[in-house]
Design an enzyme around this catalytic site. Structure first.
Site, PDB file in Angstrom:
ATOM      1  N   SER A   1      -8.268  63.502  72.108  1.00  0.00           N
ATOM      2  CA  SER A   1      -7.684  63.545  70.758  1.00  0.00           C
ATOM      3  C   SER A   1      -8.016  64.863  70.062  1.00  0.00           C
ATOM      4  O   SER A   1      -7.403  65.188  69.039  1.00  0.00           O
ATOM      5  CB  SER A   1      -8.168  62.360  69.919  1.00  0.00           C
ATOM      6  OG  SER A   1      -9.560  62.433  69.691  1.00  0.00           O
ATOM      7  N   HIS A   2      -8.985  65.624  70.590  1.00  0.00           N
ATOM      8  CA  HIS A   2      -9.338  66.902  69.975  1.00  0.00           C
ATOM      9  C   HIS A   2      -9.420  68.030  71.001  1.00  0.00           C
ATOM     10  O   HIS A   2     -10.113  69.017  70.804  1.00  0.00           O
ATOM     11  CB  HIS A   2     -10.621  66.768  69.142  1.00  0.00           C
ATOM     12  CG  HIS A   2     -10.371  65.904  67.940  1.00  0.00           C
ATOM     13  ND1 HIS A   2     -10.385  64.537  68.018  1.00  0.00           N
ATOM     14  CD2 HIS A   2     -10.029  66.214  66.666  1.00  0.00           C
ATOM     15  CE1 HIS A   2     -10.080  64.023  66.827  1.00  0.00           C
ATOM     16  NE2 HIS A   2      -9.862  65.023  65.996  1.00  0.00           N
TER      17      HIS A   2
ATOM     18  N   ASP B   1      -5.772  59.845  67.737  1.00  0.00           N
ATOM     19  CA  ASP B   1      -5.418  58.799  68.710  1.00  0.00           C
ATOM     20  C   ASP B   1      -4.178  58.031  68.273  1.00  0.00           C
ATOM     21  O   ASP B   1      -3.441  57.522  69.128  1.00  0.00           O
ATOM     22  CB  ASP B   1      -6.607  57.855  68.927  1.00  0.00           C
ATOM     23  CG  ASP B   1      -7.650  58.477  69.851  1.00  0.00           C
ATOM     24  OD1 ASP B   1      -7.246  59.168  70.816  1.00  0.00           O
ATOM     25  OD2 ASP B   1      -8.849  58.310  69.595  1.00  0.00           O
TER      26      ASP B   1
HETATM   27  P1  NDP Z   1     -14.441  56.622  69.821  1.00  0.00           P
HETATM   28  O1  NDP Z   1     -14.246  55.350  69.093  1.00  0.00           O
HETATM   29  O2  NDP Z   1     -13.648  56.860  71.032  1.00  0.00           O
HETATM   30  O3  NDP Z   1     -15.969  56.806  70.220  1.00  0.00           O
HETATM   31  C1  NDP Z   1     -16.949  56.797  69.242  1.00  0.00           C
HETATM   32  C2  NDP Z   1     -18.314  56.904  69.878  1.00  0.00           C
HETATM   33  O4  NDP Z   1     -18.623  55.680  70.525  1.00  0.00           O
HETATM   34  C3  NDP Z   1     -18.430  57.981  70.936  1.00  0.00           C
HETATM   35  O5  NDP Z   1     -19.703  58.552  70.874  1.00  0.00           O
HETATM   36  C4  NDP Z   1     -18.212  57.207  72.248  1.00  0.00           C
HETATM   37  O6  NDP Z   1     -18.854  57.806  73.367  1.00  0.00           O
HETATM   38  C5  NDP Z   1     -18.855  55.889  71.916  1.00  0.00           C
HETATM   39  N1  NDP Z   1     -18.252  54.763  72.606  1.00  0.00           N
HETATM   40  C6  NDP Z   1     -16.935  54.472  72.725  1.00  0.00           C
HETATM   41  N2  NDP Z   1     -16.786  53.323  73.401  1.00  0.00           N
HETATM   42  C7  NDP Z   1     -18.019  52.884  73.721  1.00  0.00           C
HETATM   43  C8  NDP Z   1     -18.529  51.758  74.427  1.00  0.00           C
HETATM   44  N3  NDP Z   1     -17.711  50.838  74.925  1.00  0.00           N
HETATM   45  N4  NDP Z   1     -19.866  51.640  74.570  1.00  0.00           N
HETATM   46  C9  NDP Z   1     -20.706  52.566  74.047  1.00  0.00           C
HETATM   47  N5  NDP Z   1     -20.284  53.667  73.381  1.00  0.00           N
HETATM   48  C10 NDP Z   1     -18.956  53.816  73.214  1.00  0.00           C
HETATM   49  O7  NDP Z   1     -14.232  57.880  68.822  1.00  0.00           O
HETATM   50  P2  NDP Z   1     -13.381  57.968  67.501  1.00  0.00           P
HETATM   51  O8  NDP Z   1     -12.014  57.546  67.820  1.00  0.00           O
HETATM   52  O9  NDP Z   1     -14.088  57.287  66.404  1.00  0.00           O
HETATM   53  O10 NDP Z   1     -13.421  59.550  67.237  1.00  0.00           O
HETATM   54  C11 NDP Z   1     -12.834  60.424  68.181  1.00  0.00           C
HETATM   55  C12 NDP Z   1     -13.099  61.849  67.809  1.00  0.00           C
HETATM   56  O11 NDP Z   1     -12.340  62.210  66.664  1.00  0.00           O
HETATM   57  C13 NDP Z   1     -14.551  62.206  67.469  1.00  0.00           C
HETATM   58  O12 NDP Z   1     -14.932  63.283  68.292  1.00  0.00           O
HETATM   59  C14 NDP Z   1     -14.492  62.648  66.011  1.00  0.00           C
HETATM   60  O13 NDP Z   1     -15.406  63.671  65.669  1.00  0.00           O
HETATM   61  C15 NDP Z   1     -13.076  63.148  65.910  1.00  0.00           C
HETATM   62  N6  NDP Z   1     -12.627  63.179  64.529  1.00  0.00           N
HETATM   63  C16 NDP Z   1     -12.596  64.374  63.876  1.00  0.00           C
HETATM   64  C17 NDP Z   1     -12.233  64.422  62.553  1.00  0.00           C
HETATM   65  C18 NDP Z   1     -12.260  65.696  61.804  1.00  0.00           C
HETATM   66  O14 NDP Z   1     -12.007  65.691  60.601  1.00  0.00           O
HETATM   67  N7  NDP Z   1     -12.573  66.821  62.405  1.00  0.00           N
HETATM   68  C19 NDP Z   1     -11.821  63.225  61.821  1.00  0.00           C
HETATM   69  C20 NDP Z   1     -11.935  62.020  62.601  1.00  0.00           C
HETATM   70  C21 NDP Z   1     -12.302  62.003  63.921  1.00  0.00           C
HETATM   71  P3  NDP Z   1     -17.981  58.681  74.436  1.00  0.00           P
HETATM   72  O15 NDP Z   1     -17.590  59.929  73.708  1.00  0.00           O
HETATM   73  O16 NDP Z   1     -18.908  58.907  75.569  1.00  0.00           O
HETATM   74  O17 NDP Z   1     -16.789  57.827  74.797  1.00  0.00           O
HETATM   75  O1  PYC Z   2      -8.409  62.587  64.434  1.00  0.00           O
HETATM   76  O2  PYC Z   2      -8.724  61.748  62.443  1.00  0.00           O
HETATM   77  C1  PYC Z   2      -8.606  62.704  63.199  1.00  0.00           C
HETATM   78  C2  PYC Z   2      -8.742  64.073  62.650  1.00  0.00           C
HETATM   79  C3  PYC Z   2      -8.628  64.465  61.361  1.00  0.00           C
HETATM   80  C4  PYC Z   2      -8.829  65.830  61.336  1.00  0.00           C
HETATM   81  C5  PYC Z   2      -9.069  66.233  62.609  1.00  0.00           C
HETATM   82  N1  PYC Z   2      -9.022  65.142  63.396  1.00  0.00           N
END
Ligand code: NDP
Ligand code: PYC
Length: 345
Positions: A55-56, A196
Site C-alpha cells: 500500500s506504500h 488498501d
Molecule cells: P496492517 O493492518 O496491515 O498491519 C498493522 C501491523 O500489524 C503491522 O505491524 C503488521 O505487521 C501487523 N500485523 C498484521 N496482521 C497481523 C497478524 N495477523 N498478527 C500479528 N501482527 C499482524 O497495516 P495498516 O493497514 O494499519 O497500515 C498499513 C500501512 O499504511 C502502514 O505502514 C502505515 O504506516 C501506512 N499508513 C500511512 C499513512 C500516512 O499518513 N503516511 C496513513 C495511514 C497508514 P507486518 O507489517 O509484518 O504485516
Molecule cells: O494509506 O491511509 C493511507 C495513507 C494516507 C496517507 C498516506 N497513506
C-alpha cells in the site's frame, strides 16, 4: 480444473533493491525533487515494496508524481532544523516531504536521546505519503526505542460522530531485541489504510464488514463507495478513535502542523500528499533498564511464542524482505512499464 488455476497472476519482473531505488530516484529527479529528496523517497518506497508493504510501495509513485506536478508539495524544499532544548528538536519541513526532514535532524536527535535518555522530534509543514515503520525501525537497529505518529487527510469518522474528520493516522513503534530483527509494529488507526481501500477498488474486491460507510453514512463493503464520498471508521470503535485523536494532537497540534481537516488541496488538482506534521520520540533504554532491555524484550517475545503466538507484528515484512533479497523484488510488468515511462519525465 481447480478454480484457483483460472486466476491469471500478473507477469512480474524481479529487480534488485539498488536497481529499484535507482529507477525510483530517476523518477523523483525527473519530476522536480532535489537529489537528497529523490534518494530519500526512492529508498523509502523501494524498501516498502521489498518488504511487501504494497500500500506504500511503487503503487504510490503516480500519486507522488501528480502531487509534485500540481505544485502542492515542494520537492526542492530544504528543511530547517532547530535545536530548541536538551531533549527537543524541531524541524520546519518547508512544505517538503517529512522523510528528508527526519534525515536532516536524525544525527542531532540521536545524540540528544543518548545524552538525555529521551529526545523528541517535532516535524511540521511536512508531507508524509509513506509507511511509517521505515522512520522508526532504524533507531531500534541501533539499540534505541522509537515511537512515531503522523496525521493524514480527513477520511475517518470519529467514533460516535456523523462525518469524517480524522486522518488514517498511523502509529509506529520499534524496540531492539537481543537476537534477530527489532520488534516493530506500524498500524493505521483507521480500520484499514486508505491505500488498501484504493488497491481493493482497483482489483474490484469487496472489503470486510465494519470498515467504512458510503456517502449516506450507511455501512458498506464496497471500496469505491468509501472513496467516492464515503469514509472509513477507526479500528476498535472508541479505542481506535481515541488513538486517532491522540495522533492529531501529537502530530499536528504539538508540532505546529495542520490537523487532517485543516488543509485544502482543492486548488491543486492531482495533489495526494497530506500536508500535516509528524512526531517522533526516541528513548535510550540503557538510561532506564541498564544494558538488559534487549534481553528483556527477547524474553517477552519468547514467552509470547511459548503462549502459542505464531506471528509477531513485523515478522511477515521481515520474511518478505529476506525473500526479496534472494529472488529480487517482484514488480508487475505493467507497473514497471509505467514506472519506466515516468522516469522519462
Ligand atoms: P496492517 O493492518 O496491515 O498491519 C498493522 C501491523 O500489524 C503491522 O505491524 C503488521 O505487521 C501487523 N500485523 C498484521 N496482521 C497481523 C497478524 N495477523 N498478527 C500479528 N501482527 C499482524 O497495516 P495498516 O493497514 O494499519 O497500515 C498499513 C500501512 O499504511 C502502514 O505502514 C502505515 O504506516 C501506512 N499508513 C500511512 C499513512 C500516512 O499518513 N503516511 C496513513 C495511514 C497508514 P507486518 O507489517 O509484518 O504485516
Ligand atoms: O494509506 O491511509 C493511507 C495513507 C494516507 C496517507 C498516506 N497513506
Amino acid at each position: 480444473m481447480p478454480e484457483s488455476s483460472l486466476v491469471v497472476e500478473p507477469r512480474c519482473e524481479y529487480l534488485t533493491l539498488p536497481a529499484l531505488v535507482q529507477l525510483l530516484e530517476t523518477i523523483f529527479l525527473a519530476h522536480g525533487c532535489r537529489a537528497e529528496v529523490a534518494r530519500c523517497l526512492a529508498e523509502n518506497c523501494a524498501g516498502a515494496e521489498r518488504d511487501g508493504a504494497h500500500s506504500h510501495g511503487v503503487f504510490r509513485i503516480p500519486g507522488y508524481v501528480s502531487t509534485l506536478a500540481s505544485g502542492w508539495v515542494d520537492g526542492r524544499a530544504v528543511p530547517l532544523v532547530e535545536d530548541v532544548a536538551p531533549a527537543f528538536v524541531r524541524v520546519d519541513a518547508a512544505n517538503g516531504f517529512a522523510q528528508p526532514a527526519l534525515a536532516a535532524a536524525r544525527e542531532l536527535l540521536v545524540s540528544k536521546a543518548r545524552a538525555a535518555g529521551i529526545a523528541v522530534l517535532a516535524i511540521r509543514n511536512s508531507h508524509h505519503f509513506a509507511a511509517l515503520w521505515p522512520d522508526v525501525e532504524p533507531f531500534a537497529e541501533e539499540g534505541l526505542v522509537a515511537l512515531s505518529v503522523v496525521n493524514s487527510m480527513t477520511c475517518v469518522v470519529p467514533h460516535g460522530a456523523d462525518r469524517p474528520l480524522f486522518g488514517t493516522n498511523p502509529i509506529a513503534f520499534a524496540a531492539p531485541q537481543a537476537q534477530g530483527q527489532p520488534i516493530v509494529f506500524d498500524l493505521a488507526t483507521s480500520a484499514i489504510a486508505h491505500g488498501d481501500v484504493q488497491i481493493a477498488a482497483g482489483k474490484g474486491e469487496r472489503l470486510p464488514p465494519g470498515i467504512g460507510v458510503d456517502s449516506l453514512g450507511q455501512p458498506t463493503q464496497d471500496p469505491k463507495a468509501i472513496l467516492e464520498g464515503g469514509a472509513l471508521l477507526p479500528f476498535g470503535g472508541h479505542k481506535g478513535s481515541a488513538l486517532s485523536m491522540m495522533v492529531e494532537l501529537l502530530a499536528a497540534a504539538l508540532t505546529g502542523g495542520h490537523f487532517s481537516f485543516e488543509f485544502d488541496w482543492s486548488s491543486h488538482p492531482g495533489a495526494k500528499t497530506p500536508w500535516t506534521g509528524q512526531l517522533l520520540i526516541v528513548i535510550d533504554p540503557s538510561k532506564a533498564a541498564g544494558q538488559n532491555f534487549a534481553e528483556r524484550s527477547q524474553e517477552l517475545v519468547r514467552q509470547m511464542h511459548a503462549a502459542g503466538l505464531k506471528r509477531l507484528p513485523g515478522a511477515r515484512r521481515h520474511q518478505q524482505r529476506e525473500r526479496s533479497l534472494h529472488q529480487g523484488i517482484a514488480i508487475a510488468a505493467e507497473a514497471l512499464q509505467q514506472l519506466r515511462a515516468l522516469a522519462q519525465g
